[in-house]
Write an enzyme that holds these catalytic residues in place. Sequence first.
Site, PDB file in Angstrom:
ATOM      1  N   ARG A  21       0.861  -1.501  -0.010  1.00 20.19           N
ATOM      2  CA  ARG A  21      -0.132  -0.123   0.105  1.00 20.19           C
ATOM      3  C   ARG A  21       1.041   1.260  -0.099  1.00 20.19           C
ATOM      4  NH1 ARG A  21      -1.909   2.750   3.839  1.00 20.19           N
ATOM      5  NH2 ARG A  21      -1.441   1.253   5.358  1.00 20.19           N
ATOM      6  N   TYR A  43     -15.732  10.639 -19.023  1.00 22.82           N
ATOM      7  CA  TYR A  43     -16.460   9.258 -18.742  1.00 22.82           C
ATOM      8  C   TYR A  43     -17.418   9.435 -17.556  1.00 22.82           C
ATOM      9  CZ  TYR A  43     -16.458   4.996 -15.990  1.00 22.82           C
ATOM     10  OH  TYR A  43     -16.831   3.934 -15.457  1.00 22.82           O
ATOM     11  N   ASP A  80      -7.454  12.481 -18.837  1.00 22.19           N
ATOM     12  CA  ASP A  80      -7.523  11.096 -18.893  1.00 22.19           C
ATOM     13  C   ASP A  80      -7.304  10.862 -20.163  1.00 22.19           C
ATOM     14  OD1 ASP A  80      -8.649   8.588 -18.977  1.00 22.19           O
ATOM     15  OD2 ASP A  80     -10.487   8.869 -17.839  1.00 22.19           O
ATOM     16  N   LYS A 120      -8.190  -0.814 -19.768  1.00 24.75           N
ATOM     17  CA  LYS A 120      -8.380  -0.531 -21.186  1.00 24.75           C
ATOM     18  C   LYS A 120      -7.452  -0.994 -22.013  1.00 24.75           C
ATOM     19  CE  LYS A 120     -12.458   0.692 -19.470  1.00 24.75           C
ATOM     20  NZ  LYS A 120     -12.300   0.799 -18.470  1.00 24.75           N
TER      21      LYS A 120
HETATM   22  N1  PLP Z   1     -11.719   6.777 -17.688  1.00 28.41           N
HETATM   23  C1  PLP Z   1     -12.377   6.472 -19.175  1.00 28.41           C
HETATM   24  C2  PLP Z   1     -12.140   7.016 -20.301  1.00 28.41           C
HETATM   25  C3  PLP Z   1     -12.968   5.016 -18.934  1.00 28.41           C
HETATM   26  O1  PLP Z   1     -13.554   4.706 -20.017  1.00 28.41           O
HETATM   27  C4  PLP Z   1     -13.050   4.479 -17.658  1.00 28.41           C
HETATM   28  C5  PLP Z   1     -13.913   3.274 -17.713  1.00 28.41           C
HETATM   29  O2  PLP Z   1     -14.659   2.993 -18.438  1.00 28.41           O
HETATM   30  C6  PLP Z   1     -12.520   4.858 -16.426  1.00 28.41           C
HETATM   31  C7  PLP Z   1     -11.795   6.107 -16.563  1.00 28.41           C
HETATM   32  C8  PLP Z   1     -12.626   4.069 -15.205  1.00 28.41           C
HETATM   33  O3  PLP Z   1     -11.841   3.019 -15.176  1.00 28.41           O
HETATM   34  P1  PLP Z   1     -12.063   1.763 -14.332  1.00 28.41           P
HETATM   35  O4  PLP Z   1     -13.440   0.983 -14.861  1.00 28.41           O
HETATM   36  O5  PLP Z   1     -10.710   0.819 -14.437  1.00 28.41           O
HETATM   37  O6  PLP Z   1     -12.186   1.941 -12.672  1.00 28.41           O
END
Ligand code: PLP
Length: 378
Positions: free
Chosen positions: A43, A97, A168, A193
């Site tokens: 951690r 997102y 992001d 992803k």
């Molecule tokens: N950012 C984007 C662009 C996403 O598409 C997603 C999930 O679909 C996330 C963040 C969140 O990721 P996680 O599901 O790994 O927590």
Amino acid sequence: MRTETSCVHAGSRPDPATRGINTPIYTSSAYEYLDGEARPYPRYFNTPNQLAVVEKLCALESAEDGIVLSSGMAAISSVLLGLLSAGEHAVVQDEIYGGTHAFVSQHFRRLHIDFGLAPTDPDALGRAITPTTRLMYIESPTNPLLSVLDIRAVARIARAKGVLTVIDNTFASPVNQRPLELGVDVVVHSGTKYLGGHSDLCCGAVLASRALIERIRGACLGLGGSLDAQSCALLERSLKTLSLRVERQSANALALAQLLQGRREIARVNYPGLPSHPGHAIARSQMHGFGGMLSFELAPGQDPDRFLHALELIRPALSLGGVESTICAPATTSHSKVSAEVRKRLGISDGLLRLSVGIEHVDDLEADIERALAASKR
Ligand code: PLP
């Protein structure tokens, strides 16, 4: 090292005991301490497997330091909570997102963190800055409409006002876009992803300067979203093929976008690699490839449900970025936690379909789409 070489070699810690060429998996969560040296603890984000995969990600994102976490949302929430305090203000791009949008709208007010939502436009984001703004949160290309934001312009505007930028970079991946080189301060990823890339791993990452990572790490230690050794090793292994995968996914996505564009069964295609996309010129200037994601709307005479059921190869599934092509309707999946009103404002219709293009042969993907288009007539 070039991206392809960093994918394979950066950060790797060959096994000193056997001279095996891969980083061994160090499973210990307890390390002896009596000699007084600082010892790893999962951690604290300092175990050998965490450090190995962070070093590879730093090489890919041109970052000084980083942290790997147990999901993309662990990365995003830790960064936001680590860099913002009660009484401060954040500018948040409206078109992001759905989970991030929901986190900000549901929790910021409760924590007395003020925020303003702004459209995908540098000037509009800049105008939303107030005297207490400390952070600007952006995404490009966006999920699920694939809008493109001029990242250099946003970073310049924010920096001039002393505001930190966080992006992001999940959709582009570092193969196609390196935001720190464009002036952004912090990059976050859902490693679930493209970084993981095989739909079998849940993880997240934060990459930035050493000083900023030190600040963020403070919040991460307390929030506790660390990534275990086996997952770190799986992520390190997956990253070795990242550039190969993303290059094929980007080429396939361009071919499918070209196929869909102009078809009478299709009302609209969103893909930054199409010259007709409003953000195409900016995408060309800040991306190395246009990515494996696209979205589209069927024309009024077609039924989205029939289309989804007629697909035989492309799987209707949540998530994205895997080697296999998947498709979903964002209104009922990735953006279901965003209110219908906000979805309408953003242009996410109930019939919008988001396609994550895999590494299959493009002829097979095209045949699957042709089959589904033919079957989707009302
Ligand atoms: N950012 C984007 C662009 C996403 O598409 C997603 C999930 O679909 C996330 C963040 C969140 O990721 P996680 O599901 O790994 O927590």
